[in-house]
Structure formats: C-alpha cells, structure tokens
Design an enzyme around this catalytic site. Structure first.
Site, mmCIF file in Angstrom:
data_model
loop_
_atom_site.group_PDB
_atom_site.id
_atom_site.type_symbol
_atom_site.label_atom_id
_atom_site.label_comp_id
_atom_site.label_asym_id
_atom_site.label_seq_id
_atom_site.Cartn_x
_atom_site.Cartn_y
_atom_site.Cartn_z
ATOM 1 N N HIS A 290 21.767 -29.760 32.452
ATOM 2 C CA HIS A 290 22.535 -29.613 31.216
ATOM 3 C C HIS A 290 23.314 -28.290 31.197
ATOM 4 O O HIS A 290 22.761 -27.232 31.486
ATOM 5 C CB HIS A 290 21.544 -29.624 30.037
ATOM 6 N N GLU A 291 24.606 -28.351 30.853
ATOM 7 C CA GLU A 291 25.465 -27.169 30.716
ATOM 8 C C GLU A 291 25.544 -26.328 31.987
ATOM 9 O O GLU A 291 25.599 -25.100 31.939
ATOM 10 C CB GLU A 291 25.004 -26.293 29.537
ATOM 11 N N GLY A 292 25.568 -26.978 33.127
ATOM 12 C CA GLY A 292 25.709 -26.264 34.394
ATOM 13 C C GLY A 292 24.415 -26.248 35.163
ATOM 14 O O GLY A 292 23.413 -25.705 34.702
#
Length: 620
Positions: free
Chosen positions: A471-473
C-alpha cells in the site's frame, strides 16, 4: 491501549504544549482527551462489532451499484457526524483546529477497531490536497463537501499496465475549454487500478483525484513523468449556484452547513470495470475504473470531465502532498492491526492452558497444566509484538507531531521538522508494515492451530495487514527513496539532522545506569549506518549503491526504532509499576534481540554485494 496513547501523547511528546500556539489556543489536555473518548465510543459501537461482518460480506456489484453492508454506511455516518473528517481544519470549515497528532491518535483507535471500515480517512487526504493546491472554488465545492461527509474522495494513480511506475501512466487529458469557475476543463480517457473507495453508494458523490498526461502539440504523450497533471474528476458533475447578491452567513449559529449550496448534475464518464477481491481489507471497495469509455456521456460526448488542479505538468508534486500524508496513515494502520493481534494473543495466552512448568528435574506430569503465557517462548513472542507495535506507534505519533511542527512552528523549527519528516517518511510507512505484520504472524503462532481458523480474529488481522507492505509504495520503492534520495539529498543534511537527534538521546541515556549499555549500542548502530551509507555510494554507481537498498531500509528502520524506544523510556515516571516494567522489558528485548540484526543487513550494503543484481534471469 488508551493508557499507551495517553503516555505517548502527554508524557513523551508533551502534545499539550502545542496549545501555546494561536491555532490550538482553545484546546488543552482535557479537550484532547474528550476527542479520544468520542473516538473510543464510536469505534466500540460502530466499528469493532462489525469487523468480521465486513470481511465476510465483501462489496459486490449487483448490476447497477456497488453494495456494502449497512454497517459500513452507519460507521461512516457516525465518523463524519463526530466531525473527525474535518478535525484538523479551520473552524470556518466546520473543523475543530485539532493538532494532527491528536487527529492521528483518534484515527489509530478507529483503525484498531476495523481498518477495513475506516477507509474513509482517504477522503481527508484528498480534501487536504485540494486545500493546499486547489483554487478557491475547488476548495469550496469539493474539499468542503468532503470535510462535511457529504462526499468521499479517492486517489487514482496506478494503472493496470504501469503499477507503481508513474512514468508509464497512459491516461490522457485533452483540454476542452476554459471551463467555468472550477478551472480549465479537460476530457480524460484511460484506466485506473487499485482504487480504494472507487465506487460505492455510501455518499452521494465521489471526488476522484486522477493523474493523467496532457499530450504535446502533436497530440502524443511525452515519455516519463513530464506532462503528468492532476485533475478533479467527480462521479457526478456539479451545478454551481448562481452568484448571490448577499454574502454568505458567517460560520456559527444559523449558518448554512458547508457544501450544501452545490447540487449534483449528470453522471460523469467514469465507470466501474470491476472489483478487486483482496486477501484483506475486504470491507473496502477496491475498483478498476474506466475513464472516458463512453458508457456515460456528459454533455452528450464521451470522455470524463476533469478540472485541472495546480499547473499543467505539476501533478506529481501535488499528489505527493496526499501520498506522504497517506504513508503515515498506512504505517499507523499497520501498527494498529499489529496491536489488535497483540492484545488478542495476550488475552488468549493468559487463558489457554497447556504444558507444565520445567523444574530442575524436568516436567512433573502430576502438576496441572499452566497458562501458556508462563512459557518462556510465549513470553518471547508476546514481548516481540509489544516491542514492534508500541515502538511503531511511538514513531507514527512522532512523525505526526513533525507535521504539526511544519505547519505551526517557528520558521527554523518548521524547516527542521520538514527535513526530518522527509527522511523518516519511508520508515514510518515501511517499518510498521513489515514488523507489525510479523507481530500478527506471532499472534497466530501463539494461538496454535486455532490461529488459522475464523473462530479467532488473528488470521484476519494478518490478512488485513499484509496489504500494507504494498500500500502507498512497496518496500522496494521506499528503500530506493531512502537510500537513493532521502539520505543523500542536500549533501546528507537530513541524515545529519537525524543523527544529531539520536545523539541527543544517546547522551541523555548515558547518564542513566539502566540505559547506558543501550545508549552505547545505539551509538555503534548509528555509526554503522553512516559508514554503510558512505560505502554504498563510494563508487558513485547507482546500480551498485542501490542493489541492496531494502536491507539498508531494514537496518535504518531498526536503528530508528531503537532510538525511539530509548527516547520513550526516558519519559517513564520514577515510581515502579507493571506499565513501566513492560516498557523497560520491551527496550531490553529490542536492543538484545532486534538491533543486532542490522550487522547482517549492512554487511551487503557496505560491500555493494551484487549477488542479486547480477544473477542472470535464466539462472532462476
């Protein structure tokens, strides 16, 4: 859980000192406590009881709309009704002007109750981005409606063919006209993947923030990240009210609620292409969206209507405002899932009886079985969870306070906080998502075979948490960001500042007999990280330097957590208590069992080991 939050907020971070600043002058420790009390009440009544329900009753498309359990609708209504969506915003926006540190603490409570239901927090990041980069009318129409809870928001970055490689974004935005008060109007075509909250009926509208490329004069998309711009693409177009000859009433008694004067128009050309069904976060709608496929034709033409945010080509810089905020949120969510598993396994270990104590002569079968918490290996697993999760929570709240410092601190202090936050963001996102996931794994282990069944919640906590490493990178992206950019930018200024903060903690701990050995161990670890950083970049070859960026991230993160723990325990009260004993034991565990791991990680970084980088594909 509340005792830990109160300790970190008041004894360690001294969050009430923020009330000396004009923005927070109306607050004090009591008002902060009242906010957390409200969060606990709503989380207990509307979130926690339905965590398993939303896991079993996944969002589904009935041919016309995406259906979610009523519990999700009720939870969001309670959350929005409490004012938490606008908690840190100005009073004029219906906000409470709370410090972000307190807002993050309240959201931690919701995440622990049900991270799968608390996905609405993405709306806050969406609205905050618009407040930072949008026009006044975009703020009025879109951000305010999100803060009020009338609408929700998303971030649309990834594409099926590109994943995290934003330079390969293929969604196109073509200028149509100068638009209206909302800004230049574009027509978007393309596909976006992994969109949390991408389609639902929880609110009447959804505000998509979409990254797309504006073609060059020849109508071609420019390779790389040049030309990537950011657009507001609402699910339903909005109809602006006619200008009023009378000024709007001031906020207060009799004032019109924010956002109510905007009405919805026709459906925009944004359609659901499918739902993603993940191993965790099953209560959160996750969608593949098509923009401009022609299923809906606003104004009689295909193409999703979008309004430019900021300047053309500045989409990534705008979006990182939301992404960096989201990365703290991801780390905090991972932390609280770990904490939930820790509390569940601790409770189980106190009740489950199995085995007999080992004495000098071995086991005595005549003795009654003991609770498994009496066994040393169970204590090891519980202590590891405590060290991971409570340490991660402290790190997340420390970073949240840095956010407050960047917004409200004096010029020099704000600049320093911003620099520290740059270096720590990859850590606050990645470290909890790896090690609090490990905590969830240990929670399953403590439950034994029962841990794999749905009779106990720990298997769901693990499934929910497994997403956060992506998630998110992903970890790899965070590692490249840390070693490839954050620790070397401005001549290593950020790393030097962080080292200064660590050395301050080390020097104070040196004067505490019980902590002196830990202080020396942290000093050695800090020296090794610095030496490894220099060795990695000694040839100036990025391929060599970054070949082992992930081990570097792990070692750096462990060193940061050792520092956080050493700093935290220096705020413990003088009097003895079980609470204090537990914190000191967690520190001993981290320094004895965890910090020594960095030597192996840093060894391959320092030698620029290319075992992985140079292996031929055929060799696999």
């Amino acid at each position: 859980m509340r005792a830990i939050l109160d300790f970190l907020l008041h004894r360690w971070l001294k969050v009430e000192t923020l009330c000396e600043r004009p923005r927070f002058a109306d607050h004090n420790a009591e008002t902060f406590g009242a906010v957390l009390d409200t969060a606990e009440k709503i989380a207990k009544e509307k979130f926690a009881p339905f965590n398993r329900l939303v896991d079993l009753q996944e969002p589904h498309f009935d041919g016309e709309k995406v259906v979610l359990p009523q519990a999700t609708h009720d939870a969001f209504a309670a959350y929005a009704g409490s004012g938490m969506l606008a908690a840190a915003q100005d009073y004029e926006l219906g906000g409470m002007q709370l410090p972000y540190t307190v807002e993050a603490s309240a959201n931690a409570i919701f995440s622990m109750a049900s991270v799968s239901i608390s996905w609405a927090m993405l709306t806050v990041g969406n609205a905050n981005l618009l407040m930072a980069h949008g026009t006044e009318k975009q703020k009025e129409v879109f951000a305010k409606n999100e803060f009020s809870g009338r609408w929700m928001g998303t971030m649309c970055l990834s594409e099926p063919q590109a994943g995290s490689s934003l330079s390969d974004v293929a969604t196109k935005a073509v200028l149509e006209d100068a638009g209206d008060a909302l800004g230049p109007r574009y027509r978007l075509t393309g596909n976006k993947m992994w969109i949390s909250g991408g389609e639902h009926e929880v609110t009447e509208n959804i505000v998509h923030l979409v990254l797309a490329k504006i073609p060059d004069v020849d109508g071609k998309l420019v390779p790389g990240t040049r030309g990537i711009s950011l657009f507001i693409v609402p699910k339903f177009l909005v109809t602006l009210p006619a200008p009023s000859p009378q000024p709007s009433p001031a906020r207060g008694e009799g004032a019109e609620p924010i956002g109510t004067r905007v009405t919805l128009g026709e459906r925009n050309d944004v359609s659901l292409a499918g739902l993603n069904h993940k191993c965790g976060w099953r209560g959160t709608t996750n969608a593949l969206l098509n923009f401009g496929e022609g299923r809906f034709k606003p104004d009689g033409k295909a193409g999703a209507i979008g309004y430019l945010v900021g300047k053309p080509g500045a989409g990534l810089s705008c979006m990182f405002h939301m992404m960096n905020e989201a990365r703290i949120g991801v780390g905090l969510a991972a932390t609280m899932l770990g904490m939930a598993g820790y509390e569940a396994s601790l409770d189980y270990a106190k009740q489950r009886t199995q085995g007999r104590p080992i004495t000098g002569t071995g086991k005595d079968a005549a003795q009654r079985p003991v609770p498994i918490i009496e066994h040393a290996d169970i204590k090891r697993m519980l202590l590891a969870q405590k060290a991971y999760c409570e340490g991660a929570l402290a790190l997340a709240l420390y970073c949240a306070k840095l956010v407050d410092e960047t917004h409200t601190g004096e010029t020099d202090a704000a600049a320093e906080a911003k620099l520290l936050l740059e270096v720590l963001t990859p850590i606050v996102k990645s470290w909890p998502s790896e090690w609090c996931l490990e905590a969830n794994s240990l929670a399953i282990q403590i439950h034994g075979g029962y841990g794999y069944t749905r009779d106990f919640p720990v298997e769901q906590f693990w499934r929910d948490n497994r997403l956060n490493m992506i998630h998110e990178g992903t970890h790899g992206i965070q590692a490249l960001d840390l070693l490839g950019r954050k620790v070397v930018m401005d001549g290593g200024k950020g790393l030097t500042l962080l080292a200064t903060k660590m050395n301050d903690t080390i020097m104070r701990a040196m004067h505490v007999p019980a902590l002196a050995d830990h202080a020396q161990a942290l000093a050695r670890a800090l020296q090794r990280v610095g030496a490894a950083t220099k060795s990695a970049w000694s040839t100036g070859n990025p391929t060599e330097a970054l070949a082992n960026a992930t081990p570097y991230l792990q070692a750096f993160g462990h060193t940061v957590l050792a520092w956080v723990w050493l700093d935290v325990v220096q705020s413990l009260p003088a009097e003895q208590s079980a609470f204090k004993d537990g914190k000191l034991a967690a520190v001993r565990y981290f320094f004895h069992y965890e910090l020594p791991k960095i030597d192996a990680w840093l060894a391959v970084v320092s030698s620029r080991d290319l075992t992985c980088a140079n292996l031929a594909i055929d060799s696999f």
